[in-house]
Design a protein around this motif. Structure first.
Motif, PDB file in Angstrom:
ATOM      1  N   PHE A 321     -50.212  18.163 -34.399  1.00  0.00           N
ATOM      2  CA  PHE A 321     -50.001  19.113 -33.308  1.00  0.00           C
ATOM      3  C   PHE A 321     -48.592  19.677 -33.281  1.00  0.00           C
ATOM      4  CE2 PHE A 321     -53.294  16.049 -32.049  1.00  0.00           C
ATOM      5  CZ  PHE A 321     -54.367  16.928 -32.021  1.00  0.00           C
ATOM      6  N   TYR A 322     -47.689  19.071 -34.045  1.00  0.00           N
ATOM      7  CA  TYR A 322     -46.356  19.610 -34.238  1.00  0.00           C
ATOM      8  C   TYR A 322     -46.091  19.680 -35.740  1.00  0.00           C
ATOM      9  CZ  TYR A 322     -45.394  19.139 -29.251  1.00  0.00           C
ATOM     10  OH  TYR A 322     -45.420  19.267 -27.883  1.00  0.00           O
ATOM     11  N   PRO A 323     -46.803  20.575 -36.451  1.00  0.00           N
ATOM     12  CA  PRO A 323     -46.670  20.669 -37.904  1.00  0.00           C
ATOM     13  C   PRO A 323     -45.276  21.123 -38.323  1.00  0.00           C
ATOM     14  CG  PRO A 323     -47.935  22.520 -37.069  1.00  0.00           C
ATOM     15  CD  PRO A 323     -47.752  21.577 -35.925  1.00  0.00           C
ATOM     16  N   ASP A 324     -44.910  20.781 -39.553  1.00  0.00           N
ATOM     17  CA  ASP A 324     -43.581  21.138 -40.040  1.00  0.00           C
ATOM     18  C   ASP A 324     -43.508  22.628 -40.382  1.00  0.00           C
ATOM     19  OD1 ASP A 324     -44.848  21.496 -42.519  1.00  0.00           O
ATOM     20  OD2 ASP A 324     -44.320  19.490 -43.208  1.00  0.00           O
ATOM     21  N   GLU A 325     -42.294  23.058 -40.728  1.00  0.00           N
ATOM     22  CA  GLU A 325     -42.051  24.479 -40.988  1.00  0.00           C
ATOM     23  C   GLU A 325     -42.808  24.959 -42.220  1.00  0.00           C
ATOM     24  OE1 GLU A 325     -38.030  25.836 -40.805  1.00  0.00           O
ATOM     25  OE2 GLU A 325     -37.478  24.386 -39.253  1.00  0.00           O
ATOM     26  N   GLU A 326     -43.064  24.072 -43.173  1.00  0.00           N
ATOM     27  CA  GLU A 326     -43.798  24.463 -44.375  1.00  0.00           C
ATOM     28  C   GLU A 326     -45.202  24.934 -44.024  1.00  0.00           C
ATOM     29  OE1 GLU A 326     -45.377  22.594 -48.639  1.00  0.00           O
ATOM     30  OE2 GLU A 326     -44.081  21.410 -47.315  1.00  0.00           O
ATOM     31  N   LEU A 327     -45.852  24.215 -43.102  1.00  0.00           N
ATOM     32  CA  LEU A 327     -47.197  24.620 -42.698  1.00  0.00           C
ATOM     33  C   LEU A 327     -47.151  25.852 -41.803  1.00  0.00           C
ATOM     34  CD1 LEU A 327     -50.238  24.342 -42.464  1.00  0.00           C
ATOM     35  CD2 LEU A 327     -49.902  22.671 -40.637  1.00  0.00           C
ATOM     36  N   THR A 328     -46.294  25.859 -40.798  1.00  0.00           N
ATOM     37  CA  THR A 328     -46.263  26.998 -39.879  1.00  0.00           C
ATOM     38  C   THR A 328     -45.925  28.296 -40.600  1.00  0.00           C
ATOM     39  OG1 THR A 328     -43.972  26.485 -39.256  1.00  0.00           O
ATOM     40  CG2 THR A 328     -45.718  25.616 -37.851  1.00  0.00           C
ATOM     41  N   ALA A 329     -45.213  28.196 -41.715  1.00  0.00           N
ATOM     42  CA  ALA A 329     -44.895  29.400 -42.497  1.00  0.00           C
ATOM     43  C   ALA A 329     -46.154  30.021 -43.097  1.00  0.00           C
ATOM     44  CB  ALA A 329     -43.898  29.059 -43.593  1.00  0.00           C
ATOM     45  N   ARG A 330     -47.216  29.225 -43.250  1.00  0.00           N
ATOM     46  CA  ARG A 330     -48.469  29.739 -43.814  1.00  0.00           C
ATOM     47  C   ARG A 330     -49.430  30.236 -42.732  1.00  0.00           C
ATOM     48  NH1 ARG A 330     -48.248  24.861 -46.789  1.00  0.00           N
ATOM     49  NH2 ARG A 330     -50.128  24.051 -45.770  1.00  0.00           N
ATOM     50  N   LEU A 331     -49.035  30.097 -41.496  1.00  0.00           N
ATOM     51  CA  LEU A 331     -49.905  30.481 -40.395  1.00  0.00           C
ATOM     52  C   LEU A 331     -49.569  31.894 -39.909  1.00  0.00           C
ATOM     53  CD1 LEU A 331     -49.795  27.142 -38.360  1.00  0.00           C
ATOM     54  CD2 LEU A 331     -51.389  27.810 -40.166  1.00  0.00           C
ATOM     55  N   GLU A 332     -50.547  32.532 -39.263  1.00  0.00           N
ATOM     56  CA  GLU A 332     -50.368  33.901 -38.786  1.00  0.00           C
ATOM     57  C   GLU A 332     -50.799  34.024 -37.327  1.00  0.00           C
ATOM     58  OE1 GLU A 332     -51.695  37.049 -41.880  1.00  0.00           O
ATOM     59  OE2 GLU A 332     -53.044  35.351 -42.151  1.00  0.00           O
ATOM     60  N   VAL A 333     -50.094  34.852 -36.590  1.00  0.00           N
ATOM     61  CA  VAL A 333     -50.562  35.197 -35.252  1.00  0.00           C
ATOM     62  C   VAL A 333     -51.580  36.319 -35.395  1.00  0.00           C
ATOM     63  CG1 VAL A 333     -48.416  34.518 -34.142  1.00  0.00           C
ATOM     64  CG2 VAL A 333     -48.721  36.891 -34.877  1.00  0.00           C
ATOM     65  N   TYR A 334     -52.468  36.430 -34.417  1.00  0.00           N
ATOM     66  CA  TYR A 334     -53.415  37.536 -34.413  1.00  0.00           C
ATOM     67  C   TYR A 334     -52.697  38.816 -34.020  1.00  0.00           C
ATOM     68  CZ  TYR A 334     -57.323  34.211 -34.618  1.00  0.00           C
ATOM     69  OH  TYR A 334     -58.210  33.235 -35.002  1.00  0.00           O
ATOM     70  N   ASN A 335     -52.757  39.808 -34.900  1.00  0.00           N
ATOM     71  CA  ASN A 335     -52.210  41.113 -34.558  1.00  0.00           C
ATOM     72  C   ASN A 335     -53.215  41.893 -33.715  1.00  0.00           C
ATOM     73  OD1 ASN A 335     -49.941  40.571 -36.091  1.00  0.00           O
ATOM     74  ND2 ASN A 335     -50.686  41.649 -37.901  1.00  0.00           N
ATOM     75  N   ASN A 336     -52.703  42.806 -32.920  1.00  0.00           N
ATOM     76  CA  ASN A 336     -53.569  43.716 -32.190  1.00  0.00           C
ATOM     77  C   ASN A 336     -54.098  44.747 -33.181  1.00  0.00           C
ATOM     78  OD1 ASN A 336     -54.858  45.410 -30.420  1.00  0.00           O
ATOM     79  ND2 ASN A 336     -52.993  46.211 -29.481  1.00  0.00           N
ATOM     80  N   LEU A 337     -55.362  44.640 -33.552  1.00  0.00           N
ATOM     81  CA  LEU A 337     -55.940  45.495 -34.582  1.00  0.00           C
ATOM     82  C   LEU A 337     -56.412  46.836 -34.043  1.00  0.00           C
ATOM     83  CD1 LEU A 337     -58.049  42.824 -36.529  1.00  0.00           C
ATOM     84  CD2 LEU A 337     -55.712  43.590 -36.979  1.00  0.00           C
TER      85      LEU A 337
END
Length: 357
Positions: A321-337
């Motif tokens: 639930f508190y992943p490191d920066e290596e993982l969060t760097a691979r994650l994306e927020v949802y853009n308003n499409l």
């Protein structure tokens, strides 16, 4: 004459009664005036003791109302019938609210506790300068699973969901962005992809998942997984935390190809009446001790770096639930499409759901 006077008095009394009733109705509906602050938040998404503490420290009376979806929240705010001073929308909703002029800019000089927010969670695509929003909670989208029911699968990759041993064992959240995004991520594409070939490829792959999908459900997914009525579930990390509190045998992971990084954020609607009080409340919630207490109560991940040091190690040190920066760097927020593309995503999701039948 007496009858006329009596009638006049009755009219006056009735009018005064209606004025009082209207005042009370406006108050209960969330109208802010004087030393009142009206907050619009998700259900069970703040420690009630913190509201009392803020009231005692500030002298401001809090009126607290809840919503169950970003869409319902945006509709109510856009209608303008209720003057909310603070709301807590998700990232894609903030983009839309900015476009529709439903938010007002924040005065950062009145938010000295902003210094405690982890820089990783500032200046993101939906609000690059945090001009309109401040992070409240954050999390990921991933997989909850029962180790004893999935054999040697650990879901390091999304592709493991297509394993034949998971026939009729997967629950999916009922969300177009989540499911279509999962399909796109499993192919190595962005979950904000708008390339039609990629989208069709994702839907084609998702249709091959249908034998493994037991159901596509809403909030009941938490109860179903906790009760072991399915072996695997696609869920948000906050829900995963609740599920695992009920059944500590379960595990949660985010596949290595990447996934969604979501945020709920504090904003001040354009129609707010107590802007000064709203800034006071936001700054109060950014206090490390307050943020830590709130995170421990709610169970979601705090973006407050200083608050992490105050949390128990079994919470702050839990990399699920508190992943490191290596993982969060691979994650994306949802853009308003945009409305057109979002509608297309919904059509593709409906196509996938219809295929299951």
């Amino acid at each position: 004459m007496k009858q006329l006077v009596r009638t006049f008095l009755l009219v006056v009394i009735a009018a005064l009664g209606m004025m009082y009733a209207a005042k009370m109705l406006n108050s209960s509906a969330g109208y802010s005036s004087g030393n009142t602050l009206t907050i619009y938040n998700w259900g069970d998404y703040i420690d009630p003791d913190l509201i009392k503490q803020f009231e005692q420290e500030s002298g401001i009376k809090v009126i607290y109302q809840t919503f169950d979806s970003n869409e319902a929240m945006m509709t109510k705010i856009s209608q303008g019938g209720t003057a909310f001073d603070i709301s807590i929308p998700s990232e894609y909703a903030i983009s839309k609210m900015k476009e529709e002029n439903l938010l007002q800019k924040l005065d950062h000089s009145k938010l000295p506790n902003l210094q405690y927010i982890d820089p990783r969670f500032m200046h993101l695509s939906f609000d690059p300068d945090n001009a309109y929003s401040i992070p409240y909670f954050w999390g990921t989208l991933g997989i909850v699973y029962h180790p004893d029911l999935v054999g040697d699968l650990t879901f390091e990759s999304w592709d493991e969901l297509w394993s034949e041993q998971l026939r009729n064992q997967i629950l999916l959240v009922d969300g177009a962005r989540e499911v279509i995004g999962m399909g796109l991520n499993s192919l190595g594409y962005s979950l904000n992809d708008t390339n039609e070939e990629h989208l069709q490829e994702a839907v084609k792959k998702l249709t091959k998942l249908t034998p493994n999908v037991k159901a596509i459900v809403g909030d009941e997914i938490k109860m179903l997984l906790a009760n072991e009525e399915a072996a695997v579930g696609l869920v948000w990390s906050g829900d995963a935390s609740e599920i695992m509190d009920e059944n500590d045998v379960l595990e949660y992971t985010v596949p290595e190809e990447g996934s969604n990084l979501w945020f709920d954020n504090m904003v001040i609607p354009a129609s707010a009446r107590n802007v000064e009080g709203a800034h006071q409340f936001i700054n109060f919630m950014l206090d490390p001790e307050v943020a830590a207490q709130n995170a421990e109560y709610v169970g979601y991940s705090t973006p407050n770096k200083a608050a992490l040091e105050l949390l128990p190690e079994d919470i702050s040190g839990d990399e699920r639930f508190y992943p490191d920066e290596e993982l969060t760097a691979r994650l994306e927020v949802y853009n308003n499409l945009g409305a057109k593309m979002l509608s297309h995503y919904n059509e593709l999701f409906l196509q996938f759901k219809m295929h299951r039948k």
